[in-house]
Design a protein around this motif. Structure first.
Motif, mmCIF file in Angstrom:
data_model
loop_
_atom_site.group_PDB
_atom_site.id
_atom_site.type_symbol
_atom_site.label_atom_id
_atom_site.label_comp_id
_atom_site.label_asym_id
_atom_site.label_seq_id
_atom_site.Cartn_x
_atom_site.Cartn_y
_atom_site.Cartn_z
ATOM 1 N N SER A 220 0.842 -1.202 0.000
ATOM 2 C CA SER A 220 0.000 0.000 0.000
ATOM 3 C C SER A 220 0.871 1.243 0.000
ATOM 4 O O SER A 220 2.052 1.191 0.383
ATOM 5 C CB SER A 220 -0.921 0.024 1.223
ATOM 6 O OG SER A 220 -0.165 0.283 2.397
ATOM 7 N N ALA A 221 0.275 2.385 -0.401
ATOM 8 C CA ALA A 221 0.956 3.680 -0.381
ATOM 9 C C ALA A 221 -0.085 4.740 -0.058
ATOM 10 O O ALA A 221 -1.203 4.721 -0.582
ATOM 11 C CB ALA A 221 1.595 3.961 -1.726
ATOM 12 N N THR A 222 0.245 5.700 0.808
ATOM 13 C CA THR A 222 -0.676 6.756 1.204
ATOM 14 C C THR A 222 0.090 8.009 1.584
ATOM 15 O O THR A 222 1.231 7.920 2.050
ATOM 16 C CB THR A 222 -1.562 6.319 2.366
ATOM 17 O OG1 THR A 222 -2.469 7.390 2.706
ATOM 18 C CG2 THR A 222 -0.757 5.962 3.580
ATOM 19 N N THR A 223 -0.574 9.150 1.391
ATOM 20 C CA THR A 223 -0.002 10.431 1.845
ATOM 21 C C THR A 223 -0.506 10.798 3.236
ATOM 22 O O THR A 223 -0.029 11.760 3.822
ATOM 23 C CB THR A 223 -0.369 11.551 0.854
ATOM 24 O OG1 THR A 223 -1.790 11.626 0.722
ATOM 25 C CG2 THR A 223 0.266 11.289 -0.506
ATOM 26 N N ASN A 224 -1.493 10.027 3.742
ATOM 27 C CA ASN A 224 -1.995 10.236 5.100
ATOM 28 C C ASN A 224 -1.153 9.388 6.035
ATOM 29 O O ASN A 224 -1.505 8.253 6.377
ATOM 30 C CB ASN A 224 -3.462 9.847 5.193
ATOM 31 C CG ASN A 224 -4.060 10.189 6.538
ATOM 32 O OD1 ASN A 224 -3.370 10.686 7.435
ATOM 33 N ND2 ASN A 224 -5.355 9.910 6.706
ATOM 34 N N CYS A 225 0.002 9.908 6.403
ATOM 35 C CA CYS A 225 1.009 9.141 7.145
ATOM 36 C C CYS A 225 0.453 8.625 8.481
ATOM 37 O O CYS A 225 0.718 7.485 8.872
ATOM 38 C CB CYS A 225 2.229 10.010 7.388
ATOM 39 S SG CYS A 225 3.053 10.594 5.868
ATOM 40 N N ALA A 226 -0.261 9.422 9.201
ATOM 41 C CA ALA A 226 -0.735 9.024 10.537
ATOM 42 C C ALA A 226 -1.740 7.893 10.470
ATOM 43 O O ALA A 226 -1.904 7.135 11.438
ATOM 44 C CB ALA A 226 -1.351 10.216 11.250
ATOM 45 N N ALA A 227 -2.465 7.724 9.330
ATOM 46 C CA ALA A 227 -3.512 6.715 9.220
ATOM 47 C C ALA A 227 -2.957 5.305 9.205
ATOM 48 O O ALA A 227 -3.710 4.338 9.401
ATOM 49 C CB ALA A 227 -4.335 6.971 7.959
ATOM 50 N N VAL A 228 -1.698 5.109 8.955
ATOM 51 C CA VAL A 228 -1.120 3.763 8.850
ATOM 52 C C VAL A 228 -0.129 3.514 9.991
ATOM 53 O O VAL A 228 0.861 2.789 9.812
ATOM 54 C CB VAL A 228 -0.445 3.568 7.490
ATOM 55 C CG1 VAL A 228 -1.476 3.586 6.366
ATOM 56 C CG2 VAL A 228 0.626 4.637 7.254
ATOM 57 N N THR A 229 -0.447 4.064 11.164
ATOM 58 C CA THR A 229 0.445 3.894 12.319
ATOM 59 C C THR A 229 -0.343 3.413 13.517
ATOM 60 O O THR A 229 -1.574 3.423 13.530
ATOM 61 C CB THR A 229 1.132 5.227 12.664
ATOM 62 O OG1 THR A 229 0.143 6.185 13.068
ATOM 63 C CG2 THR A 229 1.936 5.757 11.491
ATOM 64 N N GLY A 234 2.021 8.170 14.634
ATOM 65 C CA GLY A 234 1.364 9.062 13.673
ATOM 66 C C GLY A 234 1.697 10.512 13.928
ATOM 67 O O GLY A 234 1.974 11.285 12.997
ATOM 68 N N ALA A 235 1.657 10.898 15.210
ATOM 69 C CA ALA A 235 1.931 12.291 15.560
ATOM 70 C C ALA A 235 3.385 12.655 15.245
ATOM 71 O O ALA A 235 3.684 13.774 14.787
ATOM 72 C CB ALA A 235 1.638 12.521 17.034
ATOM 73 N N VAL A 236 4.286 11.709 15.514
ATOM 74 C CA VAL A 236 5.717 11.969 15.221
ATOM 75 C C VAL A 236 5.919 12.191 13.723
ATOM 76 O O VAL A 236 6.629 13.101 13.299
ATOM 77 C CB VAL A 236 6.581 10.818 15.728
ATOM 78 C CG1 VAL A 236 8.030 10.985 15.288
ATOM 79 C CG2 VAL A 236 6.499 10.704 17.233
ATOM 80 N N LEU A 237 5.268 11.375 12.912
ATOM 81 C CA LEU A 237 5.433 11.527 11.467
ATOM 82 C C LEU A 237 4.872 12.873 10.995
ATOM 83 O O LEU A 237 5.492 13.559 10.185
ATOM 84 C CB LEU A 237 4.727 10.380 10.742
ATOM 85 C CG LEU A 237 5.250 8.954 11.035
ATOM 86 C CD1 LEU A 237 4.510 7.939 10.169
ATOM 87 C CD2 LEU A 237 6.747 8.832 10.817
ATOM 88 N N LYS A 238 3.691 13.202 11.507
ATOM 89 C CA LYS A 238 3.066 14.451 11.094
ATOM 90 C C LYS A 238 3.900 15.661 11.502
ATOM 91 O O LYS A 238 4.069 16.607 10.735
ATOM 92 C CB LYS A 238 1.675 14.536 11.691
ATOM 93 C CG LYS A 238 0.898 15.781 11.273
ATOM 94 C CD LYS A 238 -0.501 15.764 11.875
ATOM 95 C CE LYS A 238 -1.287 17.015 11.482
ATOM 96 N NZ LYS A 238 -2.650 17.013 12.061
ATOM 97 N N ASP A 239 4.423 15.654 12.724
ATOM 98 C CA ASP A 239 5.201 16.786 13.226
ATOM 99 C C ASP A 239 6.476 17.029 12.424
ATOM 100 O O ASP A 239 6.995 18.149 12.387
ATOM 101 C CB ASP A 239 5.560 16.568 14.683
ATOM 102 C CG ASP A 239 4.349 16.644 15.599
ATOM 103 O OD1 ASP A 239 3.300 17.163 15.139
ATOM 104 O OD2 ASP A 239 4.464 16.142 16.734
ATOM 105 N N ASN A 240 7.002 16.021 11.795
ATOM 106 C CA ASN A 240 8.259 16.157 11.040
ATOM 107 C C ASN A 240 8.031 16.255 9.535
ATOM 108 O O ASN A 240 8.979 16.157 8.755
ATOM 109 C CB ASN A 240 9.179 14.982 11.359
ATOM 110 C CG ASN A 240 9.779 15.090 12.750
ATOM 111 O OD1 ASN A 240 10.722 15.846 12.986
ATOM 112 N ND2 ASN A 240 9.215 14.333 13.691
ATOM 113 N N GLY A 241 6.770 16.480 9.150
ATOM 114 C CA GLY A 241 6.484 16.762 7.739
ATOM 115 C C GLY A 241 6.442 15.546 6.853
ATOM 116 O O GLY A 241 6.822 15.631 5.655
#
Length: 361
Positions: A220-229, A234-241
């Motif tokens: 799978s591949a997604t641009t919604n990084c937090a949805a696959v954690t 998820g928060a760590v990924l979002k905070d670092n762009g």
């Protein structure tokens, strides 16, 4: 016969005229006549024989001619007044019975010098003759020296009358640029422009690491990084762009592993996400793999390279709890983490090679 002095020079004897053989000469038959050696037959002129010998009557029956030492050579007196006294040692040099050794030695040395001069002159002449023959043969056959065949006929830097001067090689004082570093391309979004898909990053249906085969499940591949954690990742990924997450699941011997690769805008952002990671990547079921790592204990790991951070979650496919004794789970987690690292680095190497071969690079 020896005279107590130097021996005769060992040179060839010159032929003597008939009737003039010197006394004491080796070889030939004795001849009658004047000048013969000792013990001649009657009629000769040797000592004690016939007329004219010392202390014997003359041919006329006159008084004997005793030896007085008054003759021309200090020997017997002349048989007739005014006539020269006979030479008792014909062929000998000097007034005595001893040969002239100095004259004989000078003659021998002179002959040796002439022989040496002839040999030296003959050698020089032979050398000149051979050189002339070789030179004539080379000119006649049209052959040249081997150095001419090999391009060595003209000295370095010289110009042939029919050729233009050869340019001297020049070398740039500027060092060539180093080859591109693959890590530079996976660290900078401006260089990292190659297509990025789940199937491109996780190709094929099987994977083998160190002789251990794995079967690939879903991707799978997604641009919604937090949805696959899971948990706080998820928060760590979002905070670092985080810009995208690509996942794939692999199964071997009852152990399932999901590997997820998160893409960031910079190397520093990916490194921060790795260091602050908590929770883990969500397991991906499907394509023959059921749910795993739900409400149980699984092995989670994280790492980073360039602007990419990658995470693994490994556990038993039947939901069994993972313990430190389960070495197979740890080995599978390491295999999939190494595979993710290799795929990301290969992406950078491919782009660096393309840039090195492009014009102007």
């Amino acid at each position: 016969m020896s005279f107590g002095g130097p021996q005769w020079p060992q040179e060839p004897q010159e032929p003597q005229q008939q009737g003039q053989q010197g006394y004491g000469q080796p070889g030939g038959r004795e001849q009658q006549g004047r000048g013969q050696g000792y013990g001649q037959q009657p009629g000769g002129q040797g000592y004690g024989q016939g007329a004219g010998g010392y202390g014997y009557p003359g041919p006329q029956g006159g008084a004997p001619g005793p030896y007085s030492g008054s003759g021309p050579r200090g020997g017997a007196p002349a048989p007739f007044p005014g006539a020269p006294a006979p030479d008792p040692f014909p062929g000998a040099q000097g007034g005595g019975s001893t040969p002239d050794w100095g004259a004989l030695a000078d003659a021998s040395a002179s002959r040796n010098r002439r022989r040496r001069r002839l040999m030296i002159g003959g050698g020089v002449l032979a050398t000149l003759l051979v050189g002339a023959i070789v030179a004539t043969a080379v000119v006649a056959t049209g052959k040249k020296d081997d150095t001419a065949k090999n391009g060595g006929g003209t000295p370095t830097g010289a110009v042939s009358p029919t050729e233009a001067p050869s340019p001297e090689p020049t070398f740039s004082s500027v060092a060539p640029p180093p080859p591109p570093n693959p890590k530079d391309y996976i660290s900078d979004p401006k260089k990292d422009k190659a297509p990025l898909t789940a199937e491109g990053l996780f190709p094929g249906t099987k994977l083998t690491m160190s002789g251990r085969p794995y079967k690939k499940g879903a991707t799978s591949a997604t641009t919604n990084c937090a949805a696959v954690t899971q948990g706080g990742l998820g928060a760590v990924l979002k905070d670092n762009g985080c810009r995208k997450v690509l996942r794939a699941t692999y199964v071997r011997d009852g152990v399932a592993v999901t590997v997820g690769v998160a893409v960031f805008p910079s190397e520093a952002a990916a490194l921060r996400a790795k260091e602050r990671a908590t929770g883990g990547i969500a397991p991906l079921a499907g394509a023959g793999v059921g749910d795993f790592c739900r409400a149980t204990v699984c092995l989670r790991r994280s790492n980073a390279i360039g602007r990419y951070a990658y995470f693994t979650q490994a556990g038993f496919a039947d939901g069994k709890k993972v313990t430190t004794a389960d070495k197979g789970v740890f080995v599978s987690s390491d295999d999939l983490g190494t595979f993710a690292f290799n795929q990301i680095y290969a992406r950078g190497r491919s782009q660096a090679s393309a840039a090195a071969g492009a014009p102007g690079q």
